[in-house]
Design an enzyme around this catalytic site. Sequence first.
Site, short mmCIF file in Angstrom:
data_model
loop_
_atom_site.label_atom_id
_atom_site.label_comp_id
_atom_site.label_asym_id
_atom_site.label_seq_id
_atom_site.Cartn_x
_atom_site.Cartn_y
_atom_site.Cartn_z
N ALA A 32 -1.64 6.21 4.95
CA ALA A 32 -0.52 6.13 5.84
C ALA A 32 0.57 5.58 5.16
CB ALA A 32 -1.15 5.05 6.82
N GLU A 33 0.42 4.51 4.14
CA GLU A 33 1.51 4.26 3.33
C GLU A 33 2.20 5.58 2.54
OE1 GLU A 33 4.40 1.53 1.39
OE2 GLU A 33 3.30 1.65 3.26
N ASP A 35 2.27 8.49 3.31
CA ASP A 35 2.71 9.70 4.04
C ASP A 35 4.08 8.81 4.49
OD1 ASP A 35 0.73 11.24 4.12
OD2 ASP A 35 -0.30 10.61 5.87
N LEU A 81 -0.37 21.05 3.80
CA LEU A 81 -0.11 21.37 4.90
C LEU A 81 0.69 20.32 5.46
CD1 LEU A 81 -3.47 21.89 6.60
CD2 LEU A 81 -1.80 23.67 5.93
N GLU A 120 -10.17 23.10 13.38
CA GLU A 120 -11.19 22.52 12.94
C GLU A 120 -10.89 21.00 12.18
OE1 GLU A 120 -11.99 25.17 9.17
OE2 GLU A 120 -10.11 26.16 10.06
N LYS A 122 -10.35 18.08 9.84
CA LYS A 122 -9.78 17.95 8.47
C LYS A 122 -10.56 17.12 7.58
CE LYS A 122 -5.29 16.96 5.94
NZ LYS A 122 -6.02 15.99 4.96
N ASP A 124 -12.17 14.76 4.94
CA ASP A 124 -11.64 13.90 3.73
C ASP A 124 -12.40 14.23 2.41
OD1 ASP A 124 -9.73 12.39 2.59
OD2 ASP A 124 -10.70 10.37 3.77
N ARG A 143 -7.80 22.20 -6.69
CA ARG A 143 -6.36 22.71 -6.20
C ARG A 143 -5.23 22.19 -7.19
NH1 ARG A 143 -3.92 20.81 -0.51
NH2 ARG A 143 -4.41 18.89 -1.31
N TYR A 232 -12.68 26.93 4.54
CA TYR A 232 -11.47 26.75 5.43
C TYR A 232 -10.77 27.80 5.32
CZ TYR A 232 -8.90 24.33 2.02
OH TYR A 232 -8.22 23.76 0.68
N LYS A 320 -2.86 14.28 12.38
CA LYS A 320 -3.46 13.15 11.63
C LYS A 320 -3.82 12.33 12.80
CE LYS A 320 -3.20 13.65 7.13
NZ LYS A 320 -2.67 12.65 6.11
N CYS A 414 -17.47 -29.33 5.44
CA CYS A 414 -17.59 -28.31 6.51
C CYS A 414 -16.14 -28.30 7.50
CB CYS A 414 -18.83 -28.38 7.47
SG CYS A 414 -18.57 -27.51 9.09
N CYS A 417 -17.42 -29.85 11.07
CA CYS A 417 -18.10 -31.28 11.09
C CYS A 417 -17.75 -32.15 10.04
CB CYS A 417 -19.58 -31.08 11.60
SG CYS A 417 -20.56 -30.60 10.16
N CYS A 444 -22.96 -25.01 5.69
CA CYS A 444 -23.12 -26.40 6.11
C CYS A 444 -24.32 -26.76 6.40
CB CYS A 444 -22.05 -26.36 7.34
SG CYS A 444 -22.31 -27.62 8.36
N CYS A 450 -23.46 -29.93 13.91
CA CYS A 450 -22.35 -29.17 13.87
C CYS A 450 -22.02 -28.35 14.94
CB CYS A 450 -22.36 -28.32 12.42
SG CYS A 450 -20.92 -27.32 12.26
#
Length: 784
Positions: A32-33, A35, A81, A120, A122, A124, A143, A232, A320, A414, A417, A444, A450
């Site tokens: 995501a970053e 992209d 793509l 179809e 995608k 990974d 590729r 594919y 996506k 803890c 407690c 603990c 506790c």
Amino acid sequence: MTAEERISKLRTDLDKHNYSYYVLDEPSVPDAEYDRLFNELKALEAEHPHLVTPDSPTQRVGGAALAAFQQIRHEVPMLSLGNAFEEADLREFGRRVTEGLDLPSADLLGEGASVDYSCEPKLDGLAVSLLYRDGQLVQGATRGDGSTGEDISSNVRTIRNVPLKLHGRGWPQVLEVRGEVFISKAGFERLNAAQAEVGGKTFANPRNAAAGSLRQLDSKITASRPLEFCCYGVGQISKPIALSHIDTLQQLKAWGLPISRELRHAAGVEECLAYYRDIGERRNALAYEIDGVVFKVNSLASQRELGFRAREPRWAIAHKFPALEELTEVLDVEFQVGRTGAVTPVARLRPVKVAGVTVSNATLHNMDEIARLDVHIGDTVIIRRAGDVIPQVMQVVLERRPDDARAVQIPHQCPVCGSHVERTQLVKRSKGRTTISEGAVYRCVGRLSCAAQLKQAIIHYVSRRAMDIDGIGEKSVEQLVDEGLIRSPADLYQLTFDQVVALEGFAEVSSNKLLEAIKASQKPTLARFIYALGIPDVGEETAKVLARSLGSLARVQAALPQVLTYLPDIGLEVAHEIHNFFQDPHNQQVIEQLLASGMQLQDEGELAAEFAASTTLAGLIAKLDIASVGPTGAEKLVAKLGSLDAIIAADGIDLRQALSAKPAEAVREFFKDPEHQQLARAIEAQLLDFGMHWSSEKKTAAGLPLAGQTWVLTGSLERMSRDIAKDHLEGLGAKVAGSVSSKTHCVVAGPGAGSKLTKANELGLKVLDEDAFITFLGEHSITL
């Protein structure tokens, strides 16, 4: 920063991320970053076209070919793509396709022309090209950068579902097949477990596992990895084989090449969106990871008419799914205390949306995991959320670590407690030796004093799978504990109407209902009661084994660890946990209070018939784990000396008549210890008491119709819950497992069944739908 400077920085960052992803197989940022950075660069270049250069990431596909492999130039470039992230993006793609084909678009007078698409998932994985000449596989390539890839011919030959020779006949003289090499979710788990066992590199995700496995210089390593291939499309081809994309794939399937089982046809963009939503709902049930859906104009003639951009076809798009991984910042690390006292670190995060859900917390599991990840407060991290799985920190982005980042420290007291926090110890027992090492968990020591442990213990006790006390949720439990009204599960049965009605959220009706539910819970099955006690490492299945096998709470409480290991699926470590729990004075007191409150266990009885007179003296000797004495030596010992007392009393001469010198000496030394003598006699006495001793009376087991069979439930049942279905099967004697194997007798598959049903069909197992299952139950006198 000027547009030119920003473009330059984005290109540098993207090139670095491409190198990490495609060459090192070690992603430096989530997809995501990447992209976001890529789309920002793409937009800036669109605004300033004079700044576009041939080496910009927007003009290329992936990373450079590895120098370790020979390079192969693709006759037809392997393009990437374009992406759609919103429904509006896909509709815009549909509009461009319609306009590009000069078809009428929708207006007030009509719906416009409908374009047929293939749909179809995608996958990974890693994109590869397979070249067949005269039906024989002659070359495999990655590729790479789209124009040049790596020669991985010897490695792709090791992938089991890649045909070395095409099936049938009629294939073109030259046929280049393109597809994805991937590793299934189950294969990924097995691979990482195997790697961890030998101290090898574990992989961040299935995609990187597939890439790392396929690009091994030693093809024997590739052959040992659970790689799969799914085609594919095609690249260079000496003659056409079909008029549409779907027909092309179906023809490839006829020639022995695997294609996606999820391949579908869609008439228009709206049907594409319906496919996207459907497979998105089933995503977690699929046997492999997918990150979206690929839509392609189905007509090959239309594809040729639409053509290509610099790096992508105009006739295809990847829609996506919302990102499973995202970048965010660790604001703090806090520690939570669980039911067993485990002190667990939790990362408090800068809120970020992952897979459509805003995430502000993520599990860090334990201090060993923090050390492995090298997490500091202030770090930028990659977090992952898949389905209903609790978000977890996957990786630290070290280059973004600030100067003031702080190491994470386990608290000495803890946080709830104030009791001491101590590191657990791992006890390994074998051949008379006990090895102690440090565990990964801190606890603990306050136990039920506790408040956190007490609350979690009560929440577990009242839960649906335990005592099933309806009307008391986590908030109510917190109030009861905070008000000092309950200090153990037994105190639930002393609650009065006045105490309950005074709680926030309770009125007269709800208070009476809760008290009635508490009273109704006093007639549980033995298995439910054992599970509700919250014994470490004892889940529902182990609780059922204890209840069915030993038949009474008294026998379960008294059972020695070595005796418990005679029961199915109970190992020595779990047996010690069970034994230690029931030997604890505080736990004994709570159980006594529960029984005194009116608890009536419903199905207590005799020892299960299959365990009556089920043991042997040789088996007892073997369970003592005497050094150098295995099952065969134990049998020789018993054959010569006959009884436990005789074995304990035997001197070296007697023992050497049965065993060789080393094991004979080991037996003599073992029984010189009075504690060992006491333990052996205690085990024999308990076997006699329980009726499991070799001299006990044999019993005839009443046969259950499904005894010895393993069944699996998958999908959503509509006329009963899966819990009820499981109870019915277990009542008939079946074992209900969570995974399908060749030993599975039958699979019950409801709507939405995924990978388990697929595997059952592949193995040729018996499969029942819900209607057939209900008919089956009726044949065994079970009605709904």
